[in-house]
Design an enzyme around this catalytic site. Structure first.
Site, short mmCIF file in Angstrom:
data_model
loop_
_atom_site.label_atom_id
_atom_site.label_comp_id
_atom_site.label_asym_id
_atom_site.label_seq_id
_atom_site.Cartn_x
_atom_site.Cartn_y
_atom_site.Cartn_z
CD GLU A 8 10.98 -3.75 0.62
OE1 GLU A 8 10.06 -4.28 -0.04
OE2 GLU A 8 11.05 -2.52 0.83
CG ASP A 68 6.46 -7.77 0.49
OD1 ASP A 68 5.42 -7.42 1.07
OD2 ASP A 68 7.55 -7.20 0.67
CG ASP A 100 10.21 -3.21 6.21
OD1 ASP A 100 10.24 -2.48 5.19
OD2 ASP A 100 9.32 -4.06 6.42
CE LYS A 122 9.85 0.94 -0.12
NZ LYS A 122 9.67 -0.24 0.76
P1 ADP Z 1 4.17 -2.16 3.82
O1 ADP Z 1 5.24 -3.18 3.64
O2 ADP Z 1 3.45 -1.82 2.56
O3 ADP Z 1 4.66 -0.94 4.49
P2 ADP Z 1 2.85 -3.97 5.75
O4 ADP Z 1 3.63 -5.15 5.39
O5 ADP Z 1 2.99 -3.45 7.12
O6 ADP Z 1 3.02 -2.75 4.74
O7 ADP Z 1 1.29 -4.31 5.46
C1 ADP Z 1 0.27 -3.44 5.78
C2 ADP Z 1 -1.05 -4.01 5.32
O8 ADP Z 1 -1.29 -5.26 5.98
C3 ADP Z 1 -2.22 -3.10 5.67
O9 ADP Z 1 -3.10 -3.01 4.56
C4 ADP Z 1 -2.89 -3.84 6.82
O10 ADP Z 1 -4.29 -3.57 6.90
C5 ADP Z 1 -2.64 -5.28 6.43
N1 ADP Z 1 -2.79 -6.22 7.56
C6 ADP Z 1 -2.17 -6.19 8.76
N2 ADP Z 1 -2.61 -7.19 9.56
C7 ADP Z 1 -3.54 -7.88 8.84
C8 ADP Z 1 -4.39 -9.02 9.11
N3 ADP Z 1 -4.37 -9.64 10.29
N4 ADP Z 1 -5.22 -9.46 8.12
C9 ADP Z 1 -5.26 -8.83 6.92
N5 ADP Z 1 -4.51 -7.75 6.61
C10 ADP Z 1 -3.67 -7.27 7.55
MG MG Z 2 6.87 -4.16 3.22
#
Ligand code: ADP
Ligand code: MG
Length: 601
Positions: free
Chosen positions: A146, A168, A8, A69
């Site tokens: 995704e 998402d 991912d 990205k």
């Molecule tokens: P991406 O797919 O955009 O690369 P992710 O799916 O890893 O990102 O999501 C990252 C986001 O999720 C960040 O803003 C992070 O702060 C938030 N996040 C992670 N854990 C939690 C949580 N327990 N509660 C709220 N937000 C969260």
């Molecule tokens: Mg993602």
């Protein structure tokens, strides 16, 4: 045989998964499955990837690249140190770090990968992603969407004909996709989103909230110092994550500023309610995208079989509530939302390699757990209000805390009664334990109590009540919750409801003079219906037959009428899900008028 890893490659974070013993897992480095998608150079010019690069971003943005990205597929370069790089080269550095992680954990070379991209990526963006993989020394056996990957994680062998909505919300982007699964093929019917909306915006809003309060108190704007900003950004993100499982988070940063030569500390409590108020307008935007995706796919919410949550930001409880209210369909988040896409990419790899995969098995709570509180629907006290704390289908282990208040001034004792079940009325749920917390401070109501539930993998539930002002705490441990879940009494809520239907004309269903409970819901409790359970059941029954009638008529109706009817049916379904008699009646009346009018034309 060559293993095919699943990657991912996210805007904010990236992960790598493989299949082990027939199930997908995400590989960790030092226990951490997440690699921030950030690349940088340290002051000595050494390459940094992941957390180390992310940590230096605010202080050295000129030596750090994030969110590459967003630039994939564009003909441009970015500067890093004294060099220029194309976006696919920066992505290749991230992919290379993930490949090396996999090789370290697996103990052998890895050559092949499945990489995921957003459903809306065009051919150029997909091609750039493929090239990034090749630059990292990987043969990209497939690029998949995704949302498709997320669906594969939930169901590696998809059933016949199912429609899913994948919501998402990541760090900087939001996507919603509607997919149809048929004969094992997953087809994306529509996709919408906002490429500039994500958890980072939540951090920003919380940062402003905290800084505004600090400025009012001390006259200093912390946002002006990049060092203070950097520390606070990390602190608010951490607080935001805690607010996903706790009602209040304390942010405490010492020596954050100086005034007249003496240091200033920042200590602030942020209540979940206040935080939710900050992000609500952003979430409303995502709901509009959900509506657009549904209408592009030509579907009503009712036709969706499952809603699947993906992206770290969907751990926010408000998002679950909002989607359940809006769509009235079951919302799934059992699989870690920020890891599901990498796992699904690994599943796709296994399917290509001809390796058998089974579903990810997560231990979940099959029923909602919560406590009994007092509510005041329509001004009358209802001592049987169920207030959920741990929602059903939450993965174990889980710890959740909520805040409640006493109902009377100088109340010395509060009774904590813990129930499992899905009904708003505790009498329809199952009591699993109760205790008293005594010796509360003689203060006027409302006196805040934190009620915390810890449920571990062995099914042991610990319930703790803590008085906020004094820290006075009392707890009980309830064993064998899993046993209870399994051997749930035969006469469960459904049977009881059936029985109510049978007796409608005879006896009153409940004791008419219940004893008042000692604590009440803090205002977010669902103080919805002011009718009795029978009224609710009658209203639901009438609503269901009205929905059936509408569905017969809708096919023949003209475009505008059909759209209005679909909208009303959706609202009605949502009102049924909320068990709100008033709303059910109100929407039913509107729908009934329309049905009457359409049957006439
Ligand atoms: P991406 O797919 O955009 O690369 P992710 O799916 O890893 O990102 O999501 C990252 C986001 O999720 C960040 O803003 C992070 O702060 C938030 N996040 C992670 N854990 C939690 C949580 N327990 N509660 C709220 N937000 C969260
Ligand atoms: Mg993602």
């Amino acid at each position: 045989m060559d293993v095919i890893i699943g990657i991912d490659l996210g805007t904010t974070n990236s992960e790598v998964g493989v299949i082990r013993s027939g199930v997908p897992i995400v590989l960790t480095d030092d226990g951490d499955p997440i690699l921030p998608s950030v690349v940088g150079l340290d002051p000595q010019g050494k390459l940094l990837v992941g957390r180390a690069a992310r940590n230096q971003y605010v202080l050295s943005p000129e030596r750090t690249i994030r969110s590459i990205k967003r630039k994939m597929g564009q003909d441009l370069t970015v500067d890093l140190g004294d060099q220029k790089y194309r976006p696919q080269e920066i992505s290749a550095i991230i992919l290379r770090a993930l490949k090396e992680r996999a090789e370290r954990v697996l103990g052998h070379e890895v050559r092949k990968a499945v990489i995921t991209v957003p459903a809306f990526f065009n051919e150029g963006q997909r091609e750039a992603t493929r090239e990034a993989g090749e630059l990292a020394g990987l043969e990209v056996v497939r690029i998949i969407n995704e949302p498709t990957a997320a669906i594969l994680t939930y169901d590696p062998n998809p059933p016949e004909m199912e429609r899913l909505l994948v919501y998402d919300l990541g760090g900087g982007t939001f996507d919603v996709s509607i997919a149809m699964v048929e004969s094992g093929v997953i087809e994306i019917l529509s996709s919408h989103g906002d490429t500039n909306l994500g958890g980072d915006d939540f951090d920003q809003r919380l940062l402003d909230f905290v800084c505004d309060r600090f400025q009012t108190e001390h006259g200093i704007d912390l946002r002006e110092s990049s060092r203070a900003r950097s520390r606070l950004l990390a602190a608010v993100e951490d607080a935001k994550k805690r607010l996903s499982s706790e009602p209040v988070a304390t942010i405490s940063e010492e020596f954050i500023a100086e005034m007249n030569g003496s240091p200033l500390h920042l200590t602030q409590d942020v209540m979940r309610e206040d935080y939710e108020g900050l992000i609500e307008p952003l979430l409303a935007k995502t709901l509009r995208c959900v509506d657009d995706a549904l209408s592009d796919a030509n579907l009503r919410a009712l036709q969706i079989d499952k809603v699947v949550l993906v992206g770290g930001a969907t751990r926010t409880p408000l998002i679950h509530r909002m989607l359940e209210d809006r769509l009235g369909r079951p919302v799934h988040s059992e699989i870690e939302p920020d890891l599901a896409v990498a796992m699904g990419a690994a599943v796709q790899g296994a399917l290509i390699a001809g390796v058998d995969v089974g579903p990810v098995l997560v231990d979940i709570t099959p029923h909602t757990l919560g406590i009994e509180v007092m509510s005041y629907p329509g001004g009358f006290p209802n001592p049987y209000q169920f207030s959920p704390i741990i929602e059903r289908n939450t993965p174990l282990p889980v710890t959740k805390t909520d805040i409640y208040t006493t109902a009377h001034d100088a109340q010395k004792v509060a009774e904590i009664r813990v129930f499992q079940g899905e009904e708003d009325d505790t009498r329809l749920n199952t009591l699993v334990g109760e205790f008293l917390i005594e010796g509360l401070a003689p203060v006027p109501a409302p006196n805040s109590l934190l009620v915390r539930l810890d449920l571990d993998l062995n099914g042991i539930l610990k319930v703790t009540a803590t008085e906020r002002v004094t820290g006075l705490a009392k707890h009980v441990v309830i064993d064998n919750m899993m046993e209870r879940f399994r051997n749930r009494e035969r006469v469960n809520a459904i049977d009881r409801i059936n029985a109510l239907f049978d007796d409608v004309d005879h006896a009153p269903a409940y004791d008419a003079s219940p004893a008042p409970r000692a604590i009440e819901a803090d205002d977010d409790s669902q103080s919805d219906d002011d009718g009795t359970e029978n009224e609710l059941l009658d209203a639901i029954e009438a609503a269901r037959s009205l929905i059936a009638k509408s569905e017969e008529l809708v096919a023949a109706a003209a475009g505008e009428d059909a759209a209005e009817m679909k909208g009303l049916v959706q609202d009605l379904q949502a009102a049924i899900t909320r068990s709100s008699v008033d709303d059910i009646r109100r929407v039913s009346a509107a729908l009934d008028d329309l049905v009457y009018y359409l049957s006439d034309v």
